[in-house]
Design a protein around this motif. Structure first.
Motif, mmCIF file in Angstrom:
data_model
loop_
_atom_site.group_PDB
_atom_site.id
_atom_site.type_symbol
_atom_site.label_atom_id
_atom_site.label_comp_id
_atom_site.label_asym_id
_atom_site.label_seq_id
_atom_site.Cartn_x
_atom_site.Cartn_y
_atom_site.Cartn_z
ATOM 1 N N PHE A 281 0.830 -1.204 0.000
ATOM 2 C CA PHE A 281 0.000 0.000 0.000
ATOM 3 C C PHE A 281 0.866 1.257 0.000
ATOM 4 N N MET A 282 0.381 2.305 -0.669
ATOM 5 C CA MET A 282 0.884 3.662 -0.509
ATOM 6 C C MET A 282 -0.343 4.552 -0.326
ATOM 7 N N ILE A 283 -0.319 5.396 0.710
ATOM 8 C CA ILE A 283 -1.523 6.112 1.103
ATOM 9 C C ILE A 283 -1.194 7.568 1.415
ATOM 10 N N PRO A 284 -1.954 8.520 0.874
ATOM 11 C CA PRO A 284 -1.726 9.925 1.206
ATOM 12 C C PRO A 284 -2.442 10.286 2.517
ATOM 13 N N VAL A 285 -1.698 10.825 3.479
ATOM 14 C CA VAL A 285 -2.261 11.196 4.775
ATOM 15 C C VAL A 285 -1.700 12.560 5.184
ATOM 16 N N THR A 286 -2.556 13.446 5.633
ATOM 17 C CA THR A 286 -2.077 14.755 6.071
ATOM 18 C C THR A 286 -1.371 14.638 7.414
ATOM 19 N N ARG B 240 1.508 13.620 3.355
ATOM 20 C CA ARG B 240 2.701 12.776 3.350
ATOM 21 C C ARG B 240 2.308 11.390 2.838
ATOM 22 N N VAL B 241 3.292 10.513 2.684
ATOM 23 C CA VAL B 241 3.025 9.179 2.160
ATOM 24 C C VAL B 241 3.211 8.125 3.257
ATOM 25 N N VAL B 242 2.205 7.270 3.403
ATOM 26 C CA VAL B 242 2.327 6.083 4.249
ATOM 27 C C VAL B 242 2.654 4.907 3.337
ATOM 28 N N PHE B 243 3.702 4.167 3.681
ATOM 29 C CA PHE B 243 4.123 2.975 2.938
ATOM 30 C C PHE B 243 3.886 1.786 3.864
ATOM 31 N N SER B 244 3.032 0.871 3.461
ATOM 32 C CA SER B 244 2.690 -0.225 4.380
ATOM 33 C C SER B 244 2.522 -1.536 3.628
ATOM 34 N N TRP B 245 2.481 -2.613 4.396
ATOM 35 C CA TRP B 245 2.261 -3.921 3.789
ATOM 36 C C TRP B 245 1.642 -4.894 4.792
ATOM 37 N N ILE B 246 0.999 -5.930 4.219
ATOM 38 C CA ILE B 246 0.449 -7.046 5.000
ATOM 39 C C ILE B 246 1.056 -8.328 4.441
ATOM 40 N N GLU B 247 1.597 -9.153 5.301
ATOM 41 C CA GLU B 247 2.206 -10.419 4.879
ATOM 42 C C GLU B 247 1.217 -11.570 5.076
ATOM 43 N N TRP B 248 1.173 -12.459 4.081
ATOM 44 C CA TRP B 248 0.268 -13.615 4.114
ATOM 45 C C TRP B 248 1.043 -14.895 3.801
ATOM 46 N N GLU B 249 0.534 -15.998 4.271
ATOM 47 C CA GLU B 249 1.153 -17.295 3.981
ATOM 48 C C GLU B 249 1.095 -17.595 2.486
ATOM 49 N N SER B 250 -0.001 -17.178 1.843
ATOM 50 C CA SER B 250 -0.173 -17.422 0.416
ATOM 51 C C SER B 250 -1.225 -16.473 -0.145
ATOM 52 N N GLU B 251 -1.326 -16.415 -1.466
ATOM 53 C CA GLU B 251 -2.364 -15.607 -2.096
ATOM 54 C C GLU B 251 -3.745 -16.149 -1.747
ATOM 55 N N ASN B 252 -3.880 -17.473 -1.707
ATOM 56 C CA ASN B 252 -5.164 -18.084 -1.350
ATOM 57 C C ASN B 252 -5.587 -17.692 0.057
ATOM 58 N N ALA B 253 -4.622 -17.665 0.989
ATOM 59 C CA ALA B 253 -4.939 -17.280 2.365
ATOM 60 C C ALA B 253 -5.447 -15.850 2.416
ATOM 61 N N CYS B 254 -4.848 -14.986 1.622
ATOM 62 C CA CYS B 254 -5.272 -13.588 1.546
ATOM 63 C C CYS B 254 -6.675 -13.477 0.980
ATOM 64 N N ASN B 255 -6.927 -14.167 -0.128
ATOM 65 C CA ASN B 255 -8.240 -14.110 -0.766
ATOM 66 C C ASN B 255 -9.325 -14.704 0.122
ATOM 67 N N ASP B 256 -9.014 -15.808 0.789
ATOM 68 C CA ASP B 256 -9.991 -16.451 1.668
ATOM 69 C C ASP B 256 -10.351 -15.562 2.855
ATOM 70 N N ALA B 257 -9.406 -14.754 3.295
ATOM 71 C CA ALA B 257 -9.634 -13.913 4.474
ATOM 72 C C ALA B 257 -10.469 -12.679 4.160
ATOM 73 N N HIS B 258 -10.500 -12.265 2.898
ATOM 74 C CA HIS B 258 -11.121 -10.977 2.546
ATOM 75 C C HIS B 258 -12.579 -10.878 2.997
ATOM 76 N N GLU B 259 -13.407 -11.833 2.605
ATOM 77 C CA GLU B 259 -14.826 -11.761 2.959
ATOM 78 C C GLU B 259 -15.026 -11.878 4.463
ATOM 79 N N LYS B 260 -14.208 -12.699 5.110
ATOM 80 C CA LYS B 260 -14.326 -12.854 6.564
ATOM 81 C C LYS B 260 -14.006 -11.545 7.282
ATOM 82 N N ILE B 261 -12.999 -10.842 6.780
ATOM 83 C CA ILE B 261 -12.620 -9.563 7.381
ATOM 84 C C ILE B 261 -13.737 -8.538 7.208
ATOM 85 N N MET B 262 -14.279 -8.466 5.977
ATOM 86 C CA MET B 262 -15.345 -7.504 5.710
ATOM 87 C C MET B 262 -16.597 -7.803 6.521
ATOM 88 N N ALA B 263 -16.821 -9.093 6.840
ATOM 89 C CA ALA B 263 -18.012 -9.489 7.599
ATOM 90 C C ALA B 263 -17.805 -9.402 9.110
#
Length: 242
Positions: A7-12, A65-88
């Motif tokens: 991620f790169m994010i603009p934040v005042t 300013r710029v925020v530079f961030s990241w999230i580490e996952w075991e795999s792409e599948n783990a990331c995709n599987d988590a998305h709906e659960k996180i939103m819910a």
């Protein structure tokens, strides 16, 4: 860890504390649903370029300013599987009344890890970069990154990761491809080097420049340095090395 969301994010400046609070409150939700680690970093030494840079990447305004961030996952599948659960997750149902950044200008994507080096440690400073990489240069770029990570770790870095994607979605306002003016046959690399402190970074960077192995990389690099964007960042949040 084989997959990273970058991620790169603009934040005042005025919203820095609010952004940090939001990040601290949402990080446990991602961790509970499988994220290995979340790191948020605040703009410290981000140079402005003539053609492109991290500010232009997020269409930053004068007070941002710029925020530079990241999230580490075991795999792409783990990331995709988590998305709906996180939103819910019920904890995500009460967002701040006013978001501390413009989500339309947030740049984000998922990247497959090319390689990582170092055991990690108490993190205080991060060097981050984003760069365009042509498909035919993928292996050469991976080889170069492996050498650079080795030199960085030998020079005092705690941990270093290089990742790459050739499947980045177009954003409405901006995206990782536009951030580095990527051409049709190019993907985007996202990487970072972790240091114990800014002082460790400065000392280590000097050692890297003097390292004889740097000359072996040659002048014909498998990446267009003129379109690479990069910067130094102070760590605001680190949920802990995996």
């Amino acid at each position: 860890m084989t997959y990273v969301q970058g991620f790169m994010i603009p934040v005042t400046e005025a919203n820095k504390a609010a952004y940090k609070k939001m990040a601290e409150e949402t990080a446990p939700i991602f961790i509970d649903h499988g994220a290995l680690r979340i790191v948020e970093n605040w703009d410290n030494q981000v140079p402005k370029g003539a053609a492109t840079d991290m500010y232009l990447a997020v269409r930053a305004e004068k007070d941002e300013r710029v925020v530079f961030s990241w999230i580490e996952w075991e795999s792409e599948n783990a990331c995709n599987d988590a998305h709906e659960k996180i939103m819910a997750d019920k904890r995500m149902q009460n967002p701040p009344e006013e978001m501390p950044f413009d989500g339309m200008r947030m740049v984000y994507a998922g990247f497959n890890v090319l390689g990582e080096s170092g055991d990690g440690g108490s993190l205080g400073y991060v060097q981050g970069y984003v760069a365009p990489v042509a498909k035919e240069q993928r292996q050469a770029f991976s080889n170069m990154c492996a050498k650079m990570r080795e030199i960085a770790i030998d020079s005092g870095a705690l941990h270093a990761v290089d990742s790459l994607s050739y499947d980045i979605e177009d954003g409405k306002v901006t995206d990782f491809k536009r951030a580095v003016d990527a051409e049709a046959d190019e993907g985007v690399a996202f990487g970072f080097v972790e240091w114990a402190s800014k002082e460790a970074h400065e000392t280590g960077s000097a050692k890297m420049r003097e390292d004889k192995r740097m000359t072996s990389l040659g002048g014909d690099l498998p990446v267009d340095g003129k379109r690479m964007i990069f910067g130094g960042f102070e760590v605001m949040l680190d949920t802990g090395h995996h």
